[in-house]
Design a protein around this motif. Sequence first.
Motif, PDB file in Angstrom:
ATOM      1  N   PRO A 159       0.828  -1.214   0.000  1.00 32.95           N
ATOM      2  CA  PRO A 159       0.000   0.000   0.000  1.00 32.95           C
ATOM      3  C   PRO A 159       0.854   1.251   0.000  1.00 32.95           C
ATOM      4  O   PRO A 159       1.995   1.261   0.469  1.00 32.95           O
ATOM      5  N   ALA A 165      -3.914   7.297   0.312  1.00 33.17           N
ATOM      6  CA  ALA A 165      -4.750   6.100   0.351  1.00 33.17           C
ATOM      7  C   ALA A 165      -6.117   6.337  -0.261  1.00 33.17           C
ATOM      8  O   ALA A 165      -6.705   5.428  -0.852  1.00 33.17           O
ATOM      9  N   ASP A 433      -5.939   3.135  -2.833  1.00 32.55           N
ATOM     10  CA  ASP A 433      -5.967   1.914  -2.023  1.00 32.55           C
ATOM     11  C   ASP A 433      -7.359   1.585  -1.516  1.00 32.55           C
ATOM     12  O   ASP A 433      -7.565   0.512  -0.940  1.00 32.55           O
TER      13      ASP A 433
END
Length: 1296
Positions: A159, A165, A433
């Motif tokens: 990640p 994210a 993500d």
Amino acid sequence: MSWRRGEHFRGRGRPAAEMERMKLPPRGPMELPLSVLEVGCAGRFELITRPEGPDGDTFPLSTLPHGLPPCAMDLASELERRLLASPEWLPLHRVDRAPRVWPREKDVWSLLEAAPTPMHSTLQTERDPTTGRILAFREAPLDNMGLSAKNSLSFQRAPGPPAQALRGSSTNYPFWPGGMDEPSMEQISAKGHLEEEIDFERDLLTAPPGWKKGVEFKPQAAALQASPGLLPLAGLLGALDPFQLGGSSDEEEEKGGAKAETPPAPTPAVQRADSLEELVLKEVTPEPSPPAQAGPPQPPKEQWAIPVDISSPVDDFYKRIPDPAFRWPFEPDAFQKQAILHLEQHDSVFVAAHTSAGKTVVAEYAIALAQKHMTRTIYTSPIKALSNQKFRDFKNTFGDVGLLTGDVQLHPDASCLIMTTEILRSMLYNGSDVLRDLEWVIFDEVHYINDAERGVVWEEVLIMLPEHVNIILLSATVPNTLEFADWIGRIKRKRIYVISTLRRPVPLEHHLYTGTSHKTQHELFLLLDARGAFLTKGYYAAVEAKKERSSKHAQTFGAKQPTHTGTGPGQEKGVWLSLMDALRKRDQLPVVAFTFSRARCDDNASALTTLDLTSSAEKSQIHLFFQKCVSRLKGSDRQLPQVLHMVELLKRGIGVHHSGILPILKEVVEMLFSKGLVKILFATETFAMGVNMPARTVVFDSVRKHDGSGFRDLLPGEYIQMAGRAGRRGLDTTGMVIVLCKTRVPEMADLHRMMLGKPTQLQSQFRLTYTMILNLLRVEALRVEDMMKRSFSEFHSRKDSQAHEHAIAQLSRRLAAMEEVDTSGQLSDLPEYCRAVQELRETRRLIQRRLAESASGLKALAPGRVVIVNNPAHRNALGVILQVSSDAANRTFTTLVLCEKSPEGGGTGGGSPTPEVPFPDDLLLNKLFLPEGPCGHAVEQLGPCELAALTGKTLRVNAERILEDVKKRQMPRFRSDPPGPSAVQAAQELLRLAEGGAGGLPRLDPVGALQLKELAVVEGVMRLRRLEEALPGFQCVHSSRFPQQYVRQAERLRLRAELEHLRFLLSDQSLLLLPEYQQRVEVSPAPRRCPTAPRVQQRLQVSPAPHPPQVLRALRYVDAGGAVQLAGRVACEISNHELLLTELVFDNLLTELRPEESVALLSCLVCQSKGPAEPPGPSVLRKGMERIRAVAERIALLQRECGLRESVEDFVAQYNFGLVEVVYEWARGMPFAEIARLTEVQEGIIVRCIQRLDETCRDVRNAARVIGEPTLHAKMEQASNLIKRDIVFAASLYTQ
């Protein structure tokens, strides 16, 4: 907490030895000169740092029962206080305690250090499953090491940073789209055109450069010999291999004879293994043998769109789902239960139903199911306002809901995220993500894909979604749901279950209203009842009522009074007052009045000054709610004219809703309408999209609208979408829809088509954008051609790709199995002859098609013209044209053709079949057809390509009589009658011409005689002459083997042509948008590859041929190899108008200006309203506008040079500077009430423009970050802060 010593250092008056000695910390906590006092009874303690007084009086050390806690000295603070904060401590003549400088040592070897490579293996323990004791360690390889968002599309990559994210980064790779074939190891390791074949047995180097001796990999004979006294493992295994158990001695005796003759099987080679146990396991476990293929493989029949039957109730619903993820206070309908059942099975669904039918139930269950599975759901909507409304609804239902729009970000970590489709597209391209734990994506209002501007976003998102994400599509009823679902299923390689219902929860009744006053308010005529029956009686009654009023008007004002084609303000007011009075008496409130003009909405609402529809209690509720909503605005904003006018209308139960209204006022109107306090709402078409806000009645002010180019009638889909707002489920038995007939009653056919016609089909609006191209070019594994292949526009040409691949395999096998053509001796030029024949025929077909399309050609092809016919039934037969069809698209020529007489006699039969082997005389049209027996004729309809040539001869024929005779003899009773005299005479004339033209008849030259100057025709005629001159020179036609070998060669050429055509259909060259793509960016064209090869292998191949410079190459956004350069990376950060904005950034136009000037000029990118071409303002703004127009014109000229169709004027005109002065003054701090006076643009449009301008400032900030321009970044940050204030950026009421 750290405890410091409270003793003060006193340096003066002490001896030097005491100064040099460092005092040690106290031995125990009781020696510390501080106190801790317990305060209150809550267990809180307070540290007392007051030093002890002169009289020695101190506080108690502690009130804790066990004394002070252990202490730890803060040595850093102690050293700082003793050695740095007291300079008098340092001696003047002692340098040993002075600060020292350690010289930096050079370490050359540090330059050669590199970060360690990631470990490719790890140690794994083997434990006893019962006790857990470690038995052994083994080395296990680690897959996907070194993968990151910068080099991999796999979900196995690590990640990214937490800051990226949610929205990802433009430097990230997207995740691999579902439905695309990921490259396998065989394809990755496939040899490229620059690689060479290496023999790992003989070509490996064994000695490094400079070494005399290396490693010898070949096994030596001495090493293989076993030492004395040791048992070789290979010999042991070789002795055990032939020994087999399981067969009885009797069976061996019966098969003894056969076994004696059968040679012993060779001993298999010993397999390499790390241990004896592993080797034994390999021997015991046989490898599965590949299944035998019987016959040629058949292409699988794929069915990706599966219709679901909803006609019968789902009785076992609660048995199949005993513990549903969500329950409603009502019983779901059959179509809702079917959708829920498929959601429980993790299937993708497409739900098409009417407005207010309950499609949101499916979305709610998916959200609840994701929360149950601890995954995520994304709910996309086409417009920002709908996102805010859905956020409020889902927040009240589920709680854990977030919102992502251009300027708002709420609860980004929630399990359900609501966003616009553009934001989801950005997340997909930027590798967010969030996609890792995403289970459902819900597309609401899917029919919005027909939008010409934004429909491409839906297709991009659907193509780029990862494989593990399931799709839920919610749409109004459209006729091609199965086709659209089949497209999605094919590109995603998953089945889509289509659930479609035409049932309305509340049936609708459609009426025509012709009243204009209180006396005629009863003129309400039912046109379409709740069962869907169109009542013509009601239509004619409305026409009669309107006609009667017109006659009375003529009697009153005179017959010469001109007929009114429109209605004035007074008549408009009378119509609405009478209608509202009639509806109030019938208890048909509330009403939504769809009016297709913002100005007419305001005028109609303002004209109803005498209409009051609310009670005193409702007025009080409206007043309190309105004041509560506007209380967050500052004083001057509360006194805006639109705010004051709106509150007066609302108190009387009248609302207005369109894009010109301030966003906060629109939300107030929506909330009051949902509470039933707004009795009549004048709204535009946008109110019909989105949340469920039904009314009792829907009124259409008109059935015509302006779509940007002109006025037109409402489409069936538009009418159904708006009419569906009538009828409240659970409150009304039927919904009333009224069409106002102010001037005249619309035509019956128009009304029937609008009310009962089929809605508009879902159509592809896919187009190439520079953002899409650059985002895909920066990822080597993804191609723009793959995106185009999977678009909805290419669906019809690509859906049979597997059948094409199967046909290619079969044709390839047939071609390989064919006998070779004999081209020896005289047949050496047979291949060239076959190609010349094929080219000659194609050229003649092209010329004849162009003749049939031209005016001079049609004039020559008039009835009576003698032509030469060539088709499968006739070979060089003369014919005379009788009739020419009027269909320009499929032009046919009714022709009487000379042929053999049929054996039945009396009638006409087919002509002589065309031989399969054409000789030069046949191709040159020198040898005309002559019947061997009695002369016959046939009347046929021929296409342009069946007319081989036009002769210079014409015949005088009675075409009408011949056609009547043919039509008569087609009847059964006249079928045996002989042909008429006119037809016989025409056939005899044709026979006379054929007999007299031994060397052929003179033909009309398309260029000379018919004056066709088209380039394709001129080139075709020249090529035809060259081929006709070359045909007599071929020697193969004189061979006795020519007919047989020609048939074989022609069949081979036919198969090759068909094979090439199928390969073309599967190649990138057949893409509709490929020419435009090559014009927008210079890339090497994809080579013509075999379509049976894997698609990803084709993707990995490199194409060699260059193109002339195109747009992105000329602007240096990409290099010669298609790699994205710095300017292209900047353009990836920009969502709209990426070329212009990138050029402005690199031209330093925005860096030289002040923040308020920059943001004012950037308003041209988001302003959609008409304003003054040259708004007043400072000279620096006028110079900036000129520079922006110059950059836009430069880009437009470059696009035209590269072949794009958009004109320079249209490209430059899309940048509107009408609100430059307004934004400039707003950024300088002028109140909103004052800037509203600077322009005639409505307040809501101004607010929307400034809100979108903040998104543009964020794009420029990101661009400045990419190129490392801190000045521009700071200016855009300041400009964004200048415009984000007051009513323009007031928080949405739905998010509070």
